[in-house]
Design a protein around this motif. Structure first.
Motif, mmCIF file in Angstrom:
data_model
loop_
_atom_site.group_PDB
_atom_site.id
_atom_site.type_symbol
_atom_site.label_atom_id
_atom_site.label_comp_id
_atom_site.label_asym_id
_atom_site.label_seq_id
_atom_site.Cartn_x
_atom_site.Cartn_y
_atom_site.Cartn_z
ATOM 1 N N TRP A 28 0.807 -1.221 0.000
ATOM 2 C CA TRP A 28 0.000 0.000 0.000
ATOM 3 C C TRP A 28 0.839 1.269 0.000
ATOM 4 O O TRP A 28 0.302 2.366 0.114
ATOM 5 C CB TRP A 28 -0.958 -0.001 1.196
ATOM 6 N N GLY A 29 2.158 1.120 -0.068
ATOM 7 C CA GLY A 29 3.022 2.288 -0.233
ATOM 8 C C GLY A 29 3.166 3.174 0.984
ATOM 9 O O GLY A 29 3.540 4.348 0.856
ATOM 10 N N VAL A 30 2.887 2.647 2.156
ATOM 11 C CA VAL A 30 3.063 3.434 3.384
ATOM 12 C C VAL A 30 4.563 3.592 3.652
ATOM 13 O O VAL A 30 5.327 2.632 3.586
ATOM 14 C CB VAL A 30 2.372 2.745 4.579
ATOM 15 N N GLU A 31 5.004 4.797 3.940
ATOM 16 C CA GLU A 31 6.425 5.057 4.154
ATOM 17 C C GLU A 31 6.886 4.698 5.562
ATOM 18 O O GLU A 31 8.020 4.251 5.753
ATOM 19 C CB GLU A 31 6.728 6.532 3.862
ATOM 20 N N GLU A 32 6.016 4.899 6.547
ATOM 21 C CA GLU A 32 6.431 4.706 7.942
ATOM 22 C C GLU A 32 5.284 4.109 8.755
ATOM 23 O O GLU A 32 4.159 4.607 8.702
ATOM 24 C CB GLU A 32 6.857 6.048 8.544
ATOM 25 N N VAL A 33 5.608 3.025 9.471
ATOM 26 C CA VAL A 33 4.619 2.382 10.329
ATOM 27 C C VAL A 33 5.089 2.458 11.781
ATOM 28 O O VAL A 33 6.174 1.964 12.127
ATOM 29 C CB VAL A 33 4.392 0.903 9.941
ATOM 30 N N ILE A 34 4.283 3.093 12.606
ATOM 31 C CA ILE A 34 4.539 3.160 14.052
ATOM 32 C C ILE A 34 3.561 2.209 14.723
ATOM 33 O O ILE A 34 2.356 2.287 14.497
ATOM 34 C CB ILE A 34 4.322 4.595 14.581
ATOM 35 N N THR A 35 4.073 1.286 15.527
ATOM 36 C CA THR A 35 3.172 0.333 16.184
ATOM 37 C C THR A 35 2.861 0.782 17.605
ATOM 38 O O THR A 35 3.673 1.424 18.269
ATOM 39 C CB THR A 35 3.763 -1.086 16.224
ATOM 40 N N LEU A 36 1.673 0.424 18.053
ATOM 41 C CA LEU A 36 1.225 0.779 19.401
ATOM 42 C C LEU A 36 0.587 -0.433 20.062
ATOM 43 O O LEU A 36 -0.429 -0.960 19.585
ATOM 44 C CB LEU A 36 0.215 1.925 19.327
ATOM 45 N N ALA A 37 1.190 -0.893 21.129
ATOM 46 C CA ALA A 37 0.628 -1.989 21.922
ATOM 47 C C ALA A 37 0.106 -1.414 23.232
ATOM 48 O O ALA A 37 0.818 -0.678 23.925
ATOM 49 C CB ALA A 37 1.688 -3.056 22.198
ATOM 50 N N ALA A 38 -1.141 -1.719 23.558
ATOM 51 C CA ALA A 38 -1.755 -1.222 24.787
ATOM 52 C C ALA A 38 -1.640 -2.280 25.876
ATOM 53 O O ALA A 38 -2.037 -3.431 25.674
ATOM 54 C CB ALA A 38 -3.214 -0.874 24.549
ATOM 55 N N ASP A 39 -1.084 -1.891 27.021
ATOM 56 C CA ASP A 39 -1.033 -2.790 28.171
ATOM 57 C C ASP A 39 -2.351 -2.672 28.921
ATOM 58 O O ASP A 39 -2.602 -1.701 29.631
ATOM 59 C CB ASP A 39 0.138 -2.416 29.083
ATOM 60 N N LEU A 40 -3.201 -3.690 28.740
ATOM 61 C CA LEU A 40 -4.511 -3.733 29.384
ATOM 62 C C LEU A 40 -4.550 -4.786 30.483
ATOM 63 O O LEU A 40 -5.611 -5.202 30.925
ATOM 64 C CB LEU A 40 -5.585 -4.052 28.345
ATOM 65 N N GLY A 41 -3.354 -5.239 30.895
ATOM 66 C CA GLY A 41 -3.287 -6.280 31.905
ATOM 67 C C GLY A 41 -3.406 -7.665 31.329
ATOM 68 O O GLY A 41 -3.836 -8.588 32.020
ATOM 69 N N GLN A 42 -3.003 -7.833 30.073
ATOM 70 C CA GLN A 42 -3.104 -9.153 29.451
ATOM 71 C C GLN A 42 -2.066 -10.128 29.985
ATOM 72 O O GLN A 42 -2.137 -11.323 29.707
ATOM 73 C CB GLN A 42 -3.022 -9.048 27.920
ATOM 74 N N GLY A 43 -1.095 -9.602 30.756
ATOM 75 C CA GLY A 43 -0.151 -10.500 31.420
ATOM 76 C C GLY A 43 0.990 -10.968 30.554
ATOM 77 O O GLY A 43 1.858 -11.711 31.015
#
Length: 399
Positions: A28-43
């Motif tokens: 899809w030609g995206v130049e930059e991907v920033i990832t975000l992981a949410a700590d919801l207490g999944q352990g």
């Protein structure tokens, strides 16, 4: 297919969200991907997840601890609303989605991204929750859902990822699809797709089988302030501490298992298994305390509001005008919901055995049938005459 230049991707570390990174860039030609992981207490250990995103091609990998807000701003609001989808499911997964959407949008705004992305497929509820919530919070952001469009099987997805250095799962993956956070676990797929098959004991993690639970009941006193649980056995608890304590205690007694056929928003039925010990107990206790304090008309009217509220949360409409209006109504009803509920935990059941409040509308000298009875029995005849007048006239005219 250059839909966006910089994207913030909701990231879990699984196959789909990992493959989303190279897919967004190369297809899809995206130049930059920033990832975000949410700590919801999944352990889970979130540092390896953060590192995996970087190895998969992310320019930056963020992990944000939102556990406190998750309980305080979302779970406690649902408890005040006695929110049970189809009168059974305490919305553990659904409540996390508007919070994830919120931090996705905030991160996109902070980093100057022009889109957010997620790894949801086209069959589930989460795609709706993410898309609608993000659009409500910032309608100018594009929303990308590669897994909804790429049309690859799981095997093809894994093979695609390997081309870009994303390792295939080392061990044989579980046949179950599991989502976990502080509020509980949702389990589906595998043999559970047959609604006539009893769930195998191996799928449960937070709750004991009834045969393994203690033979002696455990009593707990839960204190509420403005409809929010604040104490256990007189001891103040933080929002996270409250949920963790009750998850352990109730789960030890086999409380909080739910096996249901659920009506998904996208129009299909799915067999869902949930474990939600703390929320099961807290909603039951809160509703009972309300019965002691609220007037009859508010109690009855609130039931309809609760049903609408629950459907809106399940259907991804947390950030909507009607939801905001319902919030205002619910908050008004909670001003006097202060008191203590005594709960007996035993063999899969949370049994309310006592309740007390300084705002109780239960009046002993009116309720009693004993010598202390202060109720004016003579007044009942006039009340019944007026109350039944329309019915009596209707019957007379019909003859």
């Amino acid at each position: 297919m250059g839909r966006a230049k910089k994207v913030v991707l909701a990231y879990s570390g699984g196959v789909d969200t990992s493959v989303c990174i190279p897919y967004l860039k190369h297809e899809w030609g995206v130049e930059e991907v920033i990832t975000l992981a949410a700590d919801l207490g999944q352990g889970e250990e979130l540092e390896p997840i953060r590192e995996k995103a970087l190895k998969s091609g992310a320019s930056e990998s963020l992990v944000i601890d939102v556990r406190e807000s998750f309980i305080r701003d979302y779970a406690f609001a649902a408890i005040q609303a006695n929110a049970l989808y189809e009168n059974r499911y305490p919305l553990g997964t659904a409540l996390a989605r508007p919070l994830i959407a919120k931090i996705l949008v905030e991160t996109a705004e902070k980093y100057g991204a022009d889109a957010i992305a997620h790894g949801c497929t086209g069959k589930g509820n989460d795609q709706v929750r993410f898309d609608v919530s993000c659009a409500a919070l910032n309608p100018s952001l594009k929303i990308l859902a590669p897994a909804r469009e790429w049309g690859m099987s799981r095997e093809e997805t894994i093979a695609y990822g390997e081309r870009f250095g994303i390792p295939a799962p080392v061990k044989k993956s579980s046949p179950y699809s599991i989502d976990k956070n502080l509020l509980g676990r949702s389990i589906e797929a595998g043999v559970l797709e047959d609604p006539n098959v009893e769930p195998p004991e191996e799928i449960y993690e937070m709750t004991k089988a009834i045969a393994d639970t203690p033979d002696v009941p455990e009593y707990m006193e839960i204190g509420f302030r403005n409809g929010i649980p604040v104490t256990i056995n007189g001891e103040e608890k933080s929002p996270i501490g409250m949920i963790e304590c009750l998850n352990t205690a109730a789960g030890n007694h086999g409380i909080g298992r739910i096996d249901m056929i659920e009506n998904r928003l996208v129009g299909i039925k799915s067999r869902e298994i949930y474990e939600s010990p703390a929320m099961t107990v807290l909603i039951q206790a809160h509703r009972d305390l309300e019965s002691l304090i609220l007037t009859a008309d508010v109690t009855h009217y609130k039931r309809g509001i609760e049903e609408t509220y629950t459907q809106m949360v399940y259907n991804g409409l947390w950030y909507s005008p009607l939801k905001a209006a319902l919030d205002a109504f619910i908050q008004k009803t909670q001003e006097r919901v202060n008191g203590t509920v005594r709960v007996k935990l035993y063999k899969g059941n949370a049994i309310i055995v006592g309740r007390s409040s300084g705002n109780s509308m239960y009046t002993p000298d009116l309720a009693t049938y004993g010598a202390d009875d202060k109720f004016d029995h003579k007044a009942a005849e006039g009340f019944i005459y007026v109350w039944g007048l329309p019915t009596r006239i209707w019957a007379q005219i019909g003859k």
